[in-house]
Design a protein around this motif. Structure first.
Motif, PDB file in Angstrom:
ATOM      1  N   TRP A  46       9.174   0.125  -7.706  1.00 67.19           N
ATOM      2  CA  TRP A  46       9.628   0.709  -6.442  1.00 67.19           C
ATOM      3  C   TRP A  46      10.884   1.561  -6.626  1.00 67.19           C
ATOM      4  O   TRP A  46      11.591   1.822  -5.671  1.00 67.19           O
ATOM      5  N   VAL A  62       2.666  -0.343  -4.236  1.00 67.18           N
ATOM      6  CA  VAL A  62       2.373  -1.597  -4.919  1.00 67.18           C
ATOM      7  C   VAL A  62       1.593  -1.353  -6.207  1.00 67.18           C
ATOM      8  O   VAL A  62       1.844  -1.968  -7.256  1.00 67.18           O
ATOM      9  N   ASN A  63       0.620  -0.409  -6.166  1.00 60.30           N
ATOM     10  CA  ASN A  63      -0.206  -0.187  -7.360  1.00 60.30           C
ATOM     11  C   ASN A  63       0.542   0.569  -8.456  1.00 60.30           C
ATOM     12  O   ASN A  63       0.004   0.736  -9.544  1.00 60.30           O
ATOM     13  N   VAL A 113      12.512  -1.681  -2.274  1.00 61.41           N
ATOM     14  CA  VAL A 113      12.347  -3.029  -1.734  1.00 61.41           C
ATOM     15  C   VAL A 113      13.702  -3.628  -1.378  1.00 61.41           C
ATOM     16  O   VAL A 113      13.923  -4.113  -0.264  1.00 61.41           O
ATOM     17  N   ILE A 116       8.640   0.655   4.920  1.00 56.80           N
ATOM     18  CA  ILE A 116       7.738  -0.459   4.580  1.00 56.80           C
ATOM     19  C   ILE A 116       6.372   0.069   4.161  1.00 56.80           C
ATOM     20  O   ILE A 116       5.736  -0.450   3.226  1.00 56.80           O
ATOM     21  N   LEU A 117       5.901   1.131   4.825  1.00 58.17           N
ATOM     22  CA  LEU A 117       4.634   1.744   4.417  1.00 58.17           C
ATOM     23  C   LEU A 117       4.737   2.350   3.018  1.00 58.17           C
ATOM     24  O   LEU A 117       3.781   2.273   2.236  1.00 58.17           O
ATOM     25  N   CYS A 118       5.904   2.938   2.700  1.00 56.53           N
ATOM     26  CA  CYS A 118       6.107   3.447   1.333  1.00 56.53           C
ATOM     27  C   CYS A 118       5.978   2.321   0.316  1.00 56.53           C
ATOM     28  O   CYS A 118       5.336   2.481  -0.735  1.00 56.53           O
ATOM     29  N   ILE A 119       6.571   1.181   0.612  1.00 53.44           N
ATOM     30  CA  ILE A 119       6.494   0.038  -0.299  1.00 53.44           C
ATOM     31  C   ILE A 119       5.053  -0.423  -0.453  1.00 53.44           C
ATOM     32  O   ILE A 119       4.605  -0.768  -1.561  1.00 53.44           O
ATOM     33  N   CYS A 120       4.314  -0.440   0.646  1.00 53.23           N
ATOM     34  CA  CYS A 120       2.910  -0.877   0.580  1.00 53.23           C
ATOM     35  C   CYS A 120       2.082   0.055  -0.298  1.00 53.23           C
ATOM     36  O   CYS A 120       1.248  -0.404  -1.095  1.00 53.23           O
ATOM     37  N   PHE A 121       2.296   1.347  -0.175  1.00 50.10           N
ATOM     38  CA  PHE A 121       1.525   2.299  -0.980  1.00 50.10           C
ATOM     39  C   PHE A 121       1.955   2.308  -2.446  1.00 50.10           C
ATOM     40  O   PHE A 121       1.190   2.725  -3.313  1.00 50.10           O
TER      41      PHE A 121
END
Length: 574
Positions: A172, A167-168, A116, A160-165
């Motif tokens: 990070w 989240v759970n 992040v 950014i897609l890595c960060i989105c995936f």
């Protein structure tokens, strides 16, 4: 006095960066706890929300301190070099502000291990590099800058897609033990994002195009900092990538192909700066291949040694271009050993280091990589590709030296010929010391920790053939004296980077921009305007027009409104 006030910005920046580099080197030497396997990490927590902590971590270990030390050293040399190279520039302070912003973004990327917060340095590199590439403000620079920024934006989107995936996962850091759902997808996205920044296949077109930037920018941005950001990102999160062998196998094959493609293209290129850029691309492919076969620390070692001699190579090329009145065609250049003795000698020395000659900086890391290639579990075809790609470094280096330095000069009059300034000599001398003894000094740390590979006599002989075998190409060409050959028929294919410009460059710059215009016409100016700005304005105008009619004082209008209200009240009451 006006001259001193104008050059004070690059001069002070260079002295400041040299002092920071010296401080980091002393700090790394004194602090013995900074080893490859341990270090310090300071972490500030901003807030915690739904089990996810937003933190700003800073990691201080041997890798980050050494890399930052080299970045500041090279940046200081580039700043001193800019005093003479950019002396006629009107906005010299603005140029130095961009250089310092780039150095700050690079250090932010080096010391922050969280995905992040790493986006701050990652996006900062992309924005500042775009501003530096288009610095000359012409059509060529604008095209190269758009291609550079679009290729880098692909990597930004993937991160950014890595960060989105992630989240759970609640973290990070991408550390060992946090490998949860979407782990394989996250690793693939991270690797491809690093490939875009390091110009691996099929994102290779932007690096040679970015040579439209000033030569000090190329020496700093496109030799040891921006292009190595992807390699450094993958190395920093290697522990999690090691849990997915498919990702590392994919990375090693892409790195080997990039090594071969860039080496073959450099053998047929004529532009001086593009030859050096393609050699940088070749060495980046070698680093990616080394990470893919499971030796990330050896890749870091090669990254450090490569940064020293490649920055020197760019500065030598810049000194030659500046003295030859902006001449970059290697077919015109010649006789530089008499015209520019110091720059040409540094060019020859850095080219020799690039080839991996024994007891220079490039030898220690390159020899380790080739030994580890023989001891790793890979296919014979992949090993052959890597050996041929590594051997091509001697071919294009010898071609550059024989044509550009020791050949005949085919240019115009030498009346306007420039001379080397003291600032150029100092900056090249500092990097020359690093290119000569940098590998030996770094080997004390890196090789002692990681050990060494024991290979057979045949493998060691093959490594020697790869290191010196490029001379056989020139011997065969001089014996045969043939103008046409099998390689000559493939010259267009090899010199065009295997059509990578059409595959990635046209797709990103031409296709991406044309699709953006179509989206603007059919989305922003089309149906989205009906539901957005234009539609809202039309609805508001109709409401205002209705109010003006209702308040016009007509008895017929009042009767109609009364009847409508009575009917609505009856319907609602029923």
């Amino acid at each position: 006095m006006s001259y001193l006030s104008r050059v004070s910005a690059p001069l002070l920046s260079g002295v400041f960066l040299y002092c920071v580099s010296l401080f980091l080197w002393v700090f790394g030497v004194i602090n013995t706890n900074l080893s490859l396997l341990s270090g310090y990490m300071v972490e500030w927590q901003f807030f915690s929300f739904c089990g996810v902590e937003w933190t700003f971590p800073i990691i201080v270990d041997c890798t980050s301190v050494t890399f930052s030390c080299l970045v500041c050293l090279i940046s200081g040399s580039v700043s001193l070099f800019s005093v003479s190279y950019m002396e006629s520039e009107v906005f010299l302070r603005r140029f130095m502000l961009l250089i310092m912003a780039f150095v700050g973004s690079m250090n932010l990327l080096i010391f922050v291990p969280s995905l992040v917060t790493i986006l701050l340095g990652w996006d900062g590199l992309g924005i500042v590099s775009f501003a530096l590439v288009i610095y000359y403000q012409n059509k060529k620079s604008l095209g190269a800058g758009m291609l550079t920024v679009l290729a880098n934006r692909v990597g930004d989107v993937l991160l950014i897609l890595c960060i989105c995936f992630m989240v759970n996962w609640g973290d990070w850091m991408l550390s060992v033990g946090m490998f949860g759902d979407y782990g394989v997808l996250v690793c693939f996205l991270l690797v491809i994002g690093g490939m875009t920044k390091s110009a691996q296949i099929p994102f290779s077109a932007w690096l040679p195009a970015a040579m439209a930037a000033p030569t000090p920018v190329s020496a700093l941005v496109h030799s040891s900092t921006l292009v190595t950001a992807g390699v450094y990102l993958i190395i920093r999160f290697y522990d999690s990538l090691a849990e997915v062998p498919e990702v590392l196998g994919f990375l090693s094959k892409v790195g080997g192909l990039t090594l071969l493609m860039a080496g073959l293209s450099a053998c047929f290129e004529t532009d001086l700066k593009k030859i050096i850029a393609l050699s940088t691309l070749s060495q980046l492919g070698l680093m990616m291949f080394t990470i893919g076969i499971g030796y990330p620390f050896i890749a870091v070692f090669h990254l450090f040694t490569h940064a020293l001699f490649k920055a020197l190579l760019f500065l030598c090329a810049g000194s030659i271009i500046h003295s030859m009145i902006d001449t970059q065609d290697s077919r015109i250049l010649g006789g530089l050993n008499s015209l520019l003795p110091f720059s040409s000698s540094c060019l020859v020395m850095s080219s020799v280091v690039l080839c991996g000659m024994p007891f220079l900086s490039g030898f220690y890391s390159k020899d380790l990589i080739l030994e580890d290639s023989f001891s790793s579990m890979m296919g014979s075809l992949e090993l052959l590709v890597v050996l041929v790609g590594a051997g091509l470094s001697l071919v294009y280096s010898m071609r550059l030296m024989l044509v550009g330095v020791f050949g005949q000069y085919f240019g115009g009059s030498l009346v306007t010929f420039g001379v080397e300034s003291i600032y150029m000599l100092v900056s090249m001398s500092v990097l020359s010391m690093g290119a000569i003894i940098g590998g030996w000094s770094l080997q004390i740390v890196w090789v002692d920790v990681n050990g060494f590979s024991i290979v057979s006599g045949f493998a060691k002989m093959a490594i020697g053939v790869v290191t010196f075998g490029g001379l056989g190409y020139f011997v065969l060409m001089s014996i045969s004296k043939s103008k046409k050959s099998a390689i000559g028929s493939l010259k267009h294919f090899l010199s065009s980077m295997w059509f990578m410009g059409l595959i990635s460059g046209s797709f990103l710059s031409g296709g991406g921009l044309s699709k953006g215009v179509m989206m603007h016409l059919y989305l922003d100016s089309g149906w989205m305007e009906v539901f957005g700005g234009q539609g809202g304005f039309y609805s508001l105008s109709q409401v205002v027009k209705g109010h003006s009619v209702m308040q016009g004082g007509s008895i017929l209008v009042f009767v109609r409104i009364s009847l409508i209200l009575v009917v609505l009240s009856l319907v609602l009451s029923l």
